[in-house]
Scaffold this active site. Structure first.
Site, PDB file in Angstrom:
ATOM      1  N   ASP A  16      24.816   2.998   7.771  1.00 30.39           N
ATOM      2  CA  ASP A  16      25.095   1.732   6.901  1.00 30.39           C
ATOM      3  C   ASP A  16      26.216   1.942   5.910  1.00 30.39           C
ATOM      4  OD1 ASP A  16      23.302   3.424   5.468  1.00 30.39           O
ATOM      5  OD2 ASP A  16      21.817   1.763   5.432  1.00 30.39           O
TER       6      ASP A  16
ATOM      7  N   THR B 234      26.512   0.977  -3.289  1.00 32.74           N
ATOM      8  CA  THR B 234      25.583   0.610  -2.265  1.00 32.74           C
ATOM      9  C   THR B 234      24.222   0.379  -2.752  1.00 32.74           C
ATOM     10  OG1 THR B 234      24.991   1.232   0.023  1.00 32.74           O
ATOM     11  CG2 THR B 234      24.884   3.211  -1.729  1.00 32.74           C
TER      12      THR B 234
ATOM     13  N   GLU C 162      20.850  10.011  -2.929  1.00 33.26           N
ATOM     14  CA  GLU C 162      20.084   9.105  -3.679  1.00 33.26           C
ATOM     15  C   GLU C 162      20.365   9.297  -5.189  1.00 33.26           C
ATOM     16  OE1 GLU C 162      18.578   6.815  -2.378  1.00 33.26           O
ATOM     17  OE2 GLU C 162      17.704   7.172  -0.628  1.00 33.26           O
TER      18      GLU C 162
ATOM     19  N   ARG D 125      22.088   5.988  -7.255  1.00 29.77           N
ATOM     20  CA  ARG D 125      21.047   5.336  -8.032  1.00 29.77           C
ATOM     21  C   ARG D 125      21.446   5.845  -9.689  1.00 29.77           C
ATOM     22  NH1 ARG D 125      15.537   4.247  -4.889  1.00 29.77           N
ATOM     23  NH2 ARG D 125      16.283   4.692  -2.796  1.00 29.77           N
TER      24      ARG D 125
ATOM     25  N   GLU E  35      18.810  -5.997   1.517  1.00 29.44           N
ATOM     26  CA  GLU E  35      19.970  -6.178   2.378  1.00 29.44           C
ATOM     27  C   GLU E  35      20.312  -7.653   2.804  1.00 29.44           C
ATOM     28  OE1 GLU E  35      17.802  -3.669   2.916  1.00 29.44           O
ATOM     29  OE2 GLU E  35      19.047  -2.155   2.181  1.00 29.44           O
TER      30      GLU E  35
HETATM   31  C1  DMJ Z   1      19.429   1.406  -0.895  1.00 28.36           C
HETATM   32  O1  DMJ Z   1      19.019   2.614  -1.705  1.00 28.36           O
HETATM   33  C2  DMJ Z   1      20.768   1.509  -0.617  1.00 28.36           C
HETATM   34  O2  DMJ Z   1      21.133   0.123  -0.492  1.00 28.36           O
HETATM   35  C3  DMJ Z   1      21.019   2.204   0.250  1.00 28.36           C
HETATM   36  O3  DMJ Z   1      22.520   2.091   0.902  1.00 28.36           O
HETATM   37  C4  DMJ Z   1      20.294   2.042   1.582  1.00 28.36           C
HETATM   38  N1  DMJ Z   1      19.048   1.146   1.360  1.00 28.36           N
HETATM   39  C5  DMJ Z   1      18.555   0.809   0.065  1.00 28.36           C
HETATM   40  C6  DMJ Z   1      17.758  -0.191  -0.100  1.00 28.36           C
HETATM   41  O4  DMJ Z   1      17.095  -0.611   1.011  1.00 28.36           O
END
Ligand code: DMJ
Length: 392
Positions: free
Chosen positions: A141, A359, A8, A12, A273
């Site tokens: 994912d 992501t 995270e 982020r 998503e």
């Molecule tokens: C986000 O933090 C990112 O997209 C991560 O890969 C998984 N999902 C959350 C949001 O749903």
């Protein structure tokens, strides 16, 4: 002295700072990204190079989640460092970050995969898989997302990541992609020898990934169609609720399709998503329905999630007047609103041949420097030219 999630913090904070650097050219952002990433480095001191999930940034001590099968690291977490760390090495000239992520990539490439699938759990000490659970949703994912995006980031020159992506998608197609009796395509989960007929909201990102991966694939039309099919299913999960927002997970059982069955799967926490997929599908097909579906979601967000202080998640998408959870997740700003904005903007805003999204939807420039076959770079070949984004 607190513990941080390596994943995270990377997607982020490091990702956000690096994207701010790429967009503005302000070196302060690059230096901050470097100092945050630097704090995460001890998590990678494992025999395999696969990082631990958590780090205490004061002491440098690391560990994995107690609930993760046999002390394992998580596939989506260990596989979502590459875009950020490769770029960080290139813009700072410090090759240590690239070295770490190529080591992971090479390890994952060489390890034997059951039925060609990547289980969600792997032990960083022994390099052995934990429980054989494979999912395109939670825990899996963004591992798949980054295989494709590594290749895009390299200016489509890195054959290793492209092959890993293609092979992973082949295995998913052979083993997990199903069509419900009602004609909805979805990606089931494999759990210790049996299939669970469930797709997470998180897994809905894959529609966009399939469309994005169509370029450079052996059958572009097939993969845009697969993207469209997943987009359709995920839109159905929104449309079949009272709020027109989708649940955290939905199932395909005899009684219902594309609906949450368990109470603890009925919430919506402002996740991006489905809109992310509508964004890619809009860019790739120009079909008006993707803008319409995005607009339906905007109206639902305004109706159920907007509050005086910001936006909130809701506890049950099937209730006409759902209870709010009083939390605005940071990905609502980074991703949900960004993808919505992009759906209604011109393609010249962050064009997909020049930018690749991490992501967390932070944009990174493509092909800033060529690295051959995964050999880590130790010096920057050239500094990126920061690009100012023109609002349309
Ligand atoms: C986000 O933090 C990112 O997209 C991560 O890969 C998984 N999902 C959350 C949001 O749903």
């Amino acid at each position: 002295s607190t513990e941080l999630s390596v994943f995270e913090t990377n997607i982020r904070f490091v990702g956000g700072l690096l994207a701010a650097y790429a967009l503005s050219g302000d070196k302060m952002f690059k230096e901050k990204a470097l100092s945050v990433a630097d704090k995460l480095l001890p998590a990678f001191n494992t025999p395999t190079g696969i990082p631990y999930a958590m780090i205490n940034i004061k002491t440098g001590s690391t560990r994995n989640w107690g609930w993760a099968s046999g002390g394992s690291s998580i596939l989506s977490e260990l596989g979502s460092m590459h875009l950020e760390w490769d770029y960080l090495s290139n813009v700072t000239g410090n090759g240590v970050f690239a070295e770490k992520v190529y080591k992971i990539r090479n390890f994952m490439n060489e390890i034997e995969k059951p039925m060609g699938l990547y289980p969600n759990y792997i032990n960083p000490k022994t390099g052995k898989w934990g429980q054989h659970h494979t999912a395109i949703g939670a825990l899996g994912d963004s591992f798949y997302e980054y295989l494709l995006k590594m290749w895009i980031q390299s200016g489509k020159t890195d054959p290793v990541s492209r092959k890993m992506y293609d092979d992973a998608v082949d295995a998913i197609e052979k083993n997990l992609i199903k069509t419900s009796p009602g004609g909805l395509k979805y990606i089931a989960e494999y759990k210790s020898g049996r299939l669970e007929q469930k797709l997470d909201h998180l897994g809905c990102f894959s529609g966009g990934m399939f469309a994005l991966g169509s370029q450079g694939s052996s059958n572009p039309q097939k993969y845009v169609q697969l993207g469209a099919d997943i987009a359709h299913t995920c839109h159905e999960s929104y449309d079949r609720s009272a709020t027109k927002l989708g649940p955290e997970a939905f199932r395909f059982d005899d009684a219902s399709e594309a609906k949450a069955v368990r109470q603890n799967e009925k919430y919506y926490i402002l996740r991006p998503e489905v809109l992310e997929t509508h964004f890619y599908m809009w860019r790739f097909t120009r079909e008006q329905k993707y803008r319409d579906w995005a607009w339906e979601a905007v109206q639902a967000l305004e109706k159920h999630c907007r509050t005086d202080g910001g936006y909130t998640g809701i506890r049950d998408v099937y209730q006409e007047n759902p209870q709010q959870d009083d939390v605005q997740q940071s990905f609502f700003l980074a991703e949900t609103l960004k993808y919505l904005y992009l759906i209604f903007s011109d393609d010249s805003l962050l064009p997909l041949d020049k930018w690749v999204f991490n992501t967390e939807a932070h944009p990174f420039p493509i092909n800033y420097v060529f690295k051959s076959n995964g050999v880590p770079v130790t010096v920057p070949v050239s500094a990126p030219v920061p690009v100012a984004v023109q609002a349309s």
